[in-house]
Design an enzyme around this catalytic site. Structure first.
Site, PDB file in Angstrom:
ATOM      1  N   HIS A  38       0.821  -1.208   0.000  1.00  0.00           N
ATOM      2  CA  HIS A  38       0.000   0.000   0.000  1.00  0.00           C
ATOM      3  C   HIS A  38       0.855   1.259   0.000  1.00  0.00           C
ATOM      4  CE1 HIS A  38      -4.183  -1.641   0.965  1.00  0.00           C
ATOM      5  NE2 HIS A  38      -4.212  -0.995  -0.181  1.00  0.00           N
ATOM      6  N   GLU A  93      -4.225 -18.105 -19.812  1.00  0.00           N
ATOM      7  CA  GLU A  93      -3.011 -17.800 -19.051  1.00  0.00           C
ATOM      8  C   GLU A  93      -2.189 -19.049 -18.773  1.00  0.00           C
ATOM      9  OE1 GLU A  93      -4.097 -15.886 -15.335  1.00  0.00           O
ATOM     10  OE2 GLU A  93      -5.866 -17.138 -15.095  1.00  0.00           O
ATOM     11  N   ASP A 118       0.409 -14.487 -15.780  1.00  0.00           N
ATOM     12  CA  ASP A 118       0.627 -15.915 -15.583  1.00  0.00           C
ATOM     13  C   ASP A 118       1.110 -16.598 -16.855  1.00  0.00           C
ATOM     14  OD1 ASP A 118       0.206 -16.702 -12.909  1.00  0.00           O
ATOM     15  OD2 ASP A 118      -1.910 -16.204 -13.125  1.00  0.00           O
ATOM     16  N   CYS A 175      -5.774  -8.662 -19.946  1.00  0.00           N
ATOM     17  CA  CYS A 175      -5.928  -8.058 -18.617  1.00  0.00           C
ATOM     18  C   CYS A 175      -4.665  -8.228 -17.770  1.00  0.00           C
ATOM     19  CB  CYS A 175      -7.149  -8.607 -17.900  1.00  0.00           C
ATOM     20  SG  CYS A 175      -7.061 -10.367 -17.587  1.00  0.00           S
TER      21      CYS A 175
HETATM   22  C1  PEP Z   1      -2.741 -12.528 -15.231  1.00  0.00           C
HETATM   23  O1  PEP Z   1      -2.280 -13.614 -14.882  1.00  0.00           O
HETATM   24  O2  PEP Z   1      -2.295 -11.863 -16.177  1.00  0.00           O
HETATM   25  C2  PEP Z   1      -3.869 -11.928 -14.501  1.00  0.00           C
HETATM   26  C3  PEP Z   1      -4.485 -10.843 -14.929  1.00  0.00           C
HETATM   27  O3  PEP Z   1      -4.231 -12.530 -13.358  1.00  0.00           O
HETATM   28  P1  PEP Z   1      -3.432 -12.356 -11.976  1.00  0.00           P
HETATM   29  O4  PEP Z   1      -2.380 -11.317 -12.183  1.00  0.00           O
HETATM   30  O5  PEP Z   1      -4.454 -11.976 -10.970  1.00  0.00           O
HETATM   31  O6  PEP Z   1      -2.883 -13.724 -11.769  1.00  0.00           O
HETATM   32 MG    MG Z   2      -3.446 -14.897 -13.512  1.00  0.00          MG
END
Ligand code: PEP
Ligand code: MG
Length: 598
Positions: free
Chosen positions: A199, A442, A466, A513
Site C-alpha cells: 500500500h 493464461e 501468468d 488483462c
Molecule cells: C494474469 O495472470 O495476467 C492476470 C491478470 O491474473 P493475476 O495477475 O491476478 O494472476
Molecule cells: Mg493470472
C-alpha cells in the site's frame, strides 16, 4: 561514512521502481517504526481493565485515522484518502478485537503484549499465502498493530515534518505513516524493503512521488543532507551523484514531468491511434476503495475485478451472498453504465483452508487452483454465482474464469451458472437473464485449444502475468529468476498472436488483462499483433493511451512482422527501442521491467 575516502564517491543502489519519475535533492532519514511493547503478566482482576484499555486504544486509533482522512480530503489536490479505509475497517473488525481480547484472557497479559501476539499469528497466516499481493497486505496488519501498541504505551511520537524539500530514506515506511505525513516537501522515497504491491507503493504512485523500494542496505549508508537522485522509473538510487550524472538526470526529470502532465490530460481523450483505429482501455481492480480512481485515469469499463481480494481482511472467511452482492453492485456502479467483469475467486488451497492443509502440495502453481479448485468447491462457486447473477440484474456484469486449461472446465462452469439462474428464477429473485462468460488464457494448454475455448465462451481475456510465467517456467514472484521473465520473448509473442487469430476466427472479443501492456515497448508489439482491448491498473492507463495516440497500426504491424522472426526477447526489445526511438520513450515509465538476459 563522512570520514572515509569513499565519502563522496558516487554510489548506485538498485531496487524495484514502484513509482515512476526522477527526483534530485538531498537526503532525509526516517527512523524505523519498530516499537517494542512491554510484557506484563496481569492478575485476573486486571483482565477487564486491559480489555477496556484495548477498546480505548481502538477508538483513539480510529478517531485519529478518520481525522487524517478528513484532512487529506480537504487538502488541495486529489490525495488518496480512501487508502485509509482498509485500516479503519481493520480497527472496526470484530475478529481482530476478539483475537486480542482472547489473548489478554488466555495469557493474562497486558493489552500491548496481546496485540503483539495477535500480530504474530496473523503474520504467520499471511506468510503461508501464495499470492504476492495478499502477502504484502501483512504490512497493513503490522501498521495497525504498531499504531495500537504506540497508543497503548503512550509512545505516540510526532511525525517528522520536512521544512525544505527532501528525499526520504528509511528501512520501511508504513502506509498510514506516509498517508499521515505532510508530503508537500517529500521529493521521493527510497526504502530497504517492500515491493510494487504494498500500500505504501500504491500511495506513492497516487501521490505521484517517485519511489524505489527493496534497496536492501541503502538507508543505513545515507546521511542527512547527502546529495542524491531517485530514479523511480528504472529502480535506481544514486548517492553523491557526479556533476555530469546530475545534468543527465535534470534532462530526464524535465522530460518525465512533461510526459506525466500530458498523460493525465490525454486520459480524457479517445484511445485512437494516429491512423484512427479505436482501442478500448479498461481498469483492473482489486479492492473496492480503488473504484473512485477510475474516471481520473480514463477507463471505459472494468475489465477485471479480482474477486479473491474480497477475502483479504476477512480472516479468509468466504464472504456470504449479501456481502458479495454489495461488492459486485459497487463495481457495476463504478463502471457507470458500461460493463464490469468479475473474475471468480482465483484462489489456491492455502486460502481455502487457512494454511492448515494436511497434504501440502509440493508445487502449488501446478496444483489445485483457479477454476479447477472453484469447480471442486461447488457450494462456494454457487454462492458466488448467485451473487453475481443477482447483482447483474441491474447492469452488464460479466463472469471470467481464471486459469482455464480445457474446454470441459468452461462447459462445467456454464452448466453451473445456468443451474444457479434456474434456482434464482424458482425463488423469484431478480437476476440477470443472460450473462457473458469469459475465459482467461493464461496457461499454455489454453493457448493451444484457444479456438475451442473461444467457441465455448462469450469472450476471452489474456492473463499475460501468468501466461509468461507458465510459458517461460519463470515464477513471477521469485526475484532470482526475475531477469528471465521476458514479455517480449518470441514464445510469448507467438502465443499471443495465436490467441488473437483464434479469437478473430470465432468472432469472439479478446482483451488482455495482464500488466504486459503497461510497458510501452510491449504495448507497441501488442498493437502490432492485433490486440485492441486492454485492461490494466488504472494508474498505468494514461501512459498506454499516450502510446496508442502516438503510433499507427500500420507501423506496429510492420514492426511485429519483423520482430516475430527474431530469436530472442533481448533482440526484439532492442528492435522495439530502435523503432520507437529513444526520444519517444524518454519520460515513459515501465521500461525497467524489460532488462533481460536471454
Ligand atoms: C494474469 O495472470 O495476467 C492476470 C491478470 O491474473 P493475476 O495477475 O491476478 O494472476
Ligand atoms: Mg493470472
Amino acid at each position: 561514512m563522512s570520514s572515509s575516502p569513499q565519502a563522496h564517491a558516487e554510489l548506485h543502489f538498485t531496487g524495484s521502481g514502484v513509482s515512476s519519475g526522477v527526483a534530485i535533492g538531498t537526503a532525509a532519514r526516517l527512523s524505523s517504526h519498530a516499537r517494542q511493547p512491554l510484557f506484563i503478566n496481569v492478575l485476573p482482576h486486571r483482565v477487564p481493565i486491559e480489555i477496556k484499555r484495548l477498546h480505548r486504544a481502538l477508538h483513539s486509533a480510529r478517531h485519529h485515522l478518520e481525522s487524517v482522512k478528513v484532512r487529506l480530503k480537504n487538502e488541495a489536490g486529489t490525495t488518496p484518502a480512501y487508502f485509509l479505509d482498509p485500516y479503519i475497517l481493520m480497527l472496526n473488525d470484530a475478529y481482530l478485537t476478539q483475537t486480542i481480547e482472547d489473548n489478554i484472557r488466555q495469557h493474562r497479559v497486558n493489552a500491548e503484549w496481546a496485540v503483539k501476539l495477535s500480530l504474530e499469528s496473523m503474520l504467520a497466516a499471511c506468510d503461508r499465502i501464495d499470492d504476492e499481493y495478499l502477502r504484502e497486505r501483512s504490512a497493513d496488519i503490522r501498521d495497525v498493530a504498531y499504531r495500537l501498541i504506540s497508543i497503548l504505551s503512550g509512545q505516540r511520537s510526532e511525525l517528522p515534518t520536512f521544512k525544505s524539500p527532501a528525499i526520504l530514506f528509511a528501512e520501511d515506511i508504513l502506509p498510514t505513516v506516509l498517508a499521515e505525513m505532510n508530503t508537500a516537501n517529500i521529493l521521493a522515497i527510497a526504502t530497504d524493503v517492500g515491493g510494487w504491491a504494498t500500500h505504501t507503493a500504491i500511495i506513492a504512485r497516487s501521490l505521484g512521488i517517485p519511489a524505489v523500494f527493496g534497496l536492501q542496505d541503502c538507508a543505513s549508508r545515507v546521511e542527512a543532507g547527502m546529495p542524491c537522485i531517485v530514479d523511480g522509473t528504472n529502480g535506481l538510487v544514486i548517492l553523491n551523484p557526479r556533476k555530469n550524472t546530475q545534468t543527465a538526470y535534470l534532462g530526464r526529470q524535465a522530460a518525465e514531468q512533461r510526459s506525466r502532465r500530458d498523460g493525465l490530460r490525454l486520459a480524457q481523450l479517445p484511445a485512437l491511434t494516429l491512423d484512427n483505429v479505436p482501442c478500448k482501455l479498461s481498469a483492473n481492480i482489486e479492492i473496492q476503495s480503488e473504484l473512485p480512481m477510475i474516471p481520473r485515469y480514463g477507463a471505459e469499463s472494468i475489465g477485471l475485478f479480482r474477486s479473491e481480494f474480497l477475502l483479504a481482511g476477512e480472516n479468509n472467511d468466504f464472504p456470504d451472498e449479501d456481502v458479495q452482492i454489495d461488492a459486485y453492485r459497487n463495481v457495476l456502479d463504478a463502471a457507470r453504465g458500461t460493463s464490469a467483469t468479475i473474475r471468480v475467486f482465483d484462489f489456491n488451497q492455502d486460502i481455502l483452508i487457512c494454511g492448515e492443509r494436511e497434504n501440502p502440495e509440493a508445487n502449488p502453481a501446478l496444483g489445485l487452483h483457479g477454476v479447477r479448485l472453484w469447480l471442486k468447491h461447488e457450494a462456494i462457486a454457487r454462492t458466488q454465482l448467485r451473487a453475481i447473477l443477482r447483482a447483474g440484474a441491474e447492469g452488464d456484469l460479466r463472469i471470467l474464469l481464471p486459469r482455464v486449461t480445457c474446454v470441459s472446465e468452461v462447459a462445467a462452469a456454464r452448466a453451473l451458472m445456468e443451474s444457479v439462474r434456474a434456482e434464482l428464477r424458482a425463488e423469484g429473485l431478480p437476476h440477470a437473464q443472460t450473462t457473458q462468460l469469459g475465459v482467461m488464457i493464461e496457461i499454455p494448454s489454453a493457448v493451444f485449444v484457444c479456438e475451442h475455448l473461444a467457441r465455448e465462451a462469450d469472450f476471452i481475456s489474456i492473463g499475460s502475468n501468468d501466461l509468461i510465467q507458465y510459458l517461460l517456467a519463470v515464477d513471477r514472484t521469485n526475484e532470482q529468476v526475475a531477469h528471465l521473465y521476458h514479455p517480449l520473448h518470441p514464445a510469448v509473442l507467438g502465443s499471443l498472436r495465436h490467441i488473437v487469430e483464434a479469437a478473430e476466427r470465432t468472432g469472439k472479443p479478446v482483451q488482455m488483462c495482464g500488466e504486459m501492456a503497461a510497458n510501452p515497448l510491449c504495448a507497441f508489439a501488442l498493437l502490432g499483433l492485433g490486440l485492441r482491448n486492454f485492461s490494466l491498473s488504472p494508474a498505468a492507463l494514461p501512459q498506454l493511451k499516450q502510446l496508442i495516440r502516438s503510433v499507427t497500426i500500420e507501423a506496429a504491424q510492420a514492426f511485429f512482422h519483423e520482430a516475430i522472426s527474431l530469436p530472442t526477447g533481448a533482440a526484439i526489445e532492442e528492435f522495439a527501442r530502435r523503432t520507437l526511438g529513444g526520444d519517444f520513450l524518454l519520460g515513459m515509465s515501465g521500461n525497467a521491467f524489460l532488462k533481460v538476459v536471454d
